[in-house]
Design an enzyme around this catalytic site. Structure first.
Site, PDB file in Angstrom:
ATOM      1  CE  LYS A   1      -4.153  -2.510   1.911  1.00 20.16           C
ATOM      2  NZ  LYS A   1      -4.096  -1.079   1.548  1.00 20.16           N
TER       3      LYS A   1
ATOM      4  CD  GLN B   1      -1.235   1.211   1.045  1.00 23.51           C
ATOM      5  OE1 GLN B   1      -2.011   0.391   0.561  1.00 23.51           O
ATOM      6  NE2 GLN B   1      -1.293   1.561   2.308  1.00 23.51           N
TER       7      GLN B   1
ATOM      8  CG  ASP C   1      -8.631   2.046  -1.058  1.00 30.20           C
ATOM      9  OD1 ASP C   1      -8.829   1.386  -0.027  1.00 30.20           O
ATOM     10  OD2 ASP C   1      -7.509   2.342  -1.486  1.00 30.20           O
TER      11      ASP C   1
HETATM   12  N1  GUN Z   1      -3.306   3.689   3.755  1.00 39.01           N
HETATM   13  C1  GUN Z   1      -3.772   3.436   4.995  1.00 39.01           C
HETATM   14  N2  GUN Z   1      -4.969   2.834   4.922  1.00 39.01           N
HETATM   15  C2  GUN Z   1      -5.271   2.715   3.618  1.00 39.01           C
HETATM   16  C3  GUN Z   1      -6.383   2.167   2.900  1.00 39.01           C
HETATM   17  O1  GUN Z   1      -7.369   1.680   3.461  1.00 39.01           O
HETATM   18  N3  GUN Z   1      -6.294   2.230   1.551  1.00 39.01           N
HETATM   19  C4  GUN Z   1      -5.240   2.780   0.916  1.00 39.01           C
HETATM   20  N4  GUN Z   1      -5.270   2.802  -0.411  1.00 39.01           N
HETATM   21  N5  GUN Z   1      -4.207   3.294   1.527  1.00 39.01           N
HETATM   22  C5  GUN Z   1      -4.222   3.249   2.881  1.00 39.01           C
END
Ligand code: GUN
Length: 290
Positions: free
Chosen positions: A49, A93, A116
């Site tokens: 990311k 995350q 998110d």
């Molecule tokens: N862990 C797995 N998928 C995601 C996501 O889309 N966002 C976040 N913050 N954590 C994740």
């Protein structure tokens, strides 16, 4: 082509966002990542990311904490980032270590920085069909794939396996909305569903989001169905350099001859999640600077 090239679609979105941010005068959009612990998958996702943000011209900030941090320390960092006007988006995350309250952390993020889409207000906006909020990136990415690949959900029977807020539940809500790229008839299946195969065999569009490697086998799929595989599972494979390979929730070899379209793993839904996160970050920047 039968296989849907999510990597290419995501790359198109990245190009569109790069052009958009290039035209911004002054400070560029900024996203802050909070990562707790050193789970290899989380480290790898956040790194990806971070890299994509840089490519687009979005400034990434990374805050990495030890596994043992307290809720208070985490909350204090969220408060600090909420108050910092130069930060447009905040991502924590998932998963967090079990001693931390993940949903409480998501709900502490300023909803206008919740790129998110996990904050209760943004989840509620999806229920209310209010497009002002932020939609969770993976479900939004699946809708975007359907739109860009000319896959209409109108009147179709969409069967979702998995009821998580991050994917299954939110995708089900989006697919049943009254509007374009929606209007589906939706069934949500989960770990307690009886006669799973009977239900999945009725799906015009089958979305697998359970996190169980290759659980969806060929006999669960209707001829000509669209199969969307959201799983990213690491399974041991000594022949690979890293000692593992990535497989989806769908047995691709069995599903591919039956499906009309199918997303592969890797290179299907995964890259779309990152692209939609970046789209949300640019949206957050625009909302905060308009
Ligand atoms: N862990 C797995 N998928 C995601 C996501 O889309 N966002 C976040 N913050 N954590 C994740």
């Amino acid at each position: 082509m039968k296989a849907i090239n999510g990597k290419q679609i995501a790359s198109d979105i990245v190009d569109e966002l790069t052009a958009k941010t290039a035209s911004i005068q002054g400070p560029k959009p900024c996203i802050a990542f909070i990562r707790v612990g050193e789970d290899p998958a989380s480290v790898s996702y956040v790194r990806g990311k971070n890299r994509t943000a840089e490519k687009i011209g979005i400034t990434p900030l990374l805050f990495a904490f030890e596994d043992s941090i307290s809720q208070e320390t985490l909350d204090a960092k969220i408060d600090e980032l909420n108050a910092d006007a130069s930060v447009n988006g905040i991502l924590i995350q998932s998963p967090l270590p079990s001693h931390l309250d993940e949903q409480s952390a998501f709900n502490r993020i300023d909803p206008n920085k919740d790129v998110d889409g996990f904050h209760v207000i943004n989840a509620g906006r999806v229920v209310q069909e209010d497009s002002a909020g932020f939609v969770s990136c993976t479900p939004a990415g699946i809708i975007e794939i359907c739109q860009r690949e000319g896959i209409s959900l109108e009147g179709k029977h969409v069967v979702v396996i998995g009821r998580s807020l991050i994917v299954g539940k939110t995708f089900a809500l989006l697919a049943m909305q009254n509007g374009p790229q929606a209007n589906a008839t939706v069934t949500v299946c989960h770990s307690r569903t009886r006669n799973l195969k009977e239900i999945t065999r009725q799906a015009d569009v089958l979305v697998a989001a359970i996190g169980r490697p290759e659980m969806v086998t060929g006999d669960m799929i209707k001829d000509g169905a669209v199969v969307i595989d959201v799983g990213i599972n690491r399974v041991e494979d000594a022949s690979k350099k890293k000692g593992y390979k990535l497989v989806g929730d769908v047995n691709f070899a069995e599903a591919e001859p039956i499906a009309s379209r199918i997303t592969p793993v890797p290179g299907g839904v995964g890259p779309m999640t990152v692209a939609m996160l970046m789209k949300n970050t640019v949206k957050a920047y625009e909302l905060q600077n308009s």
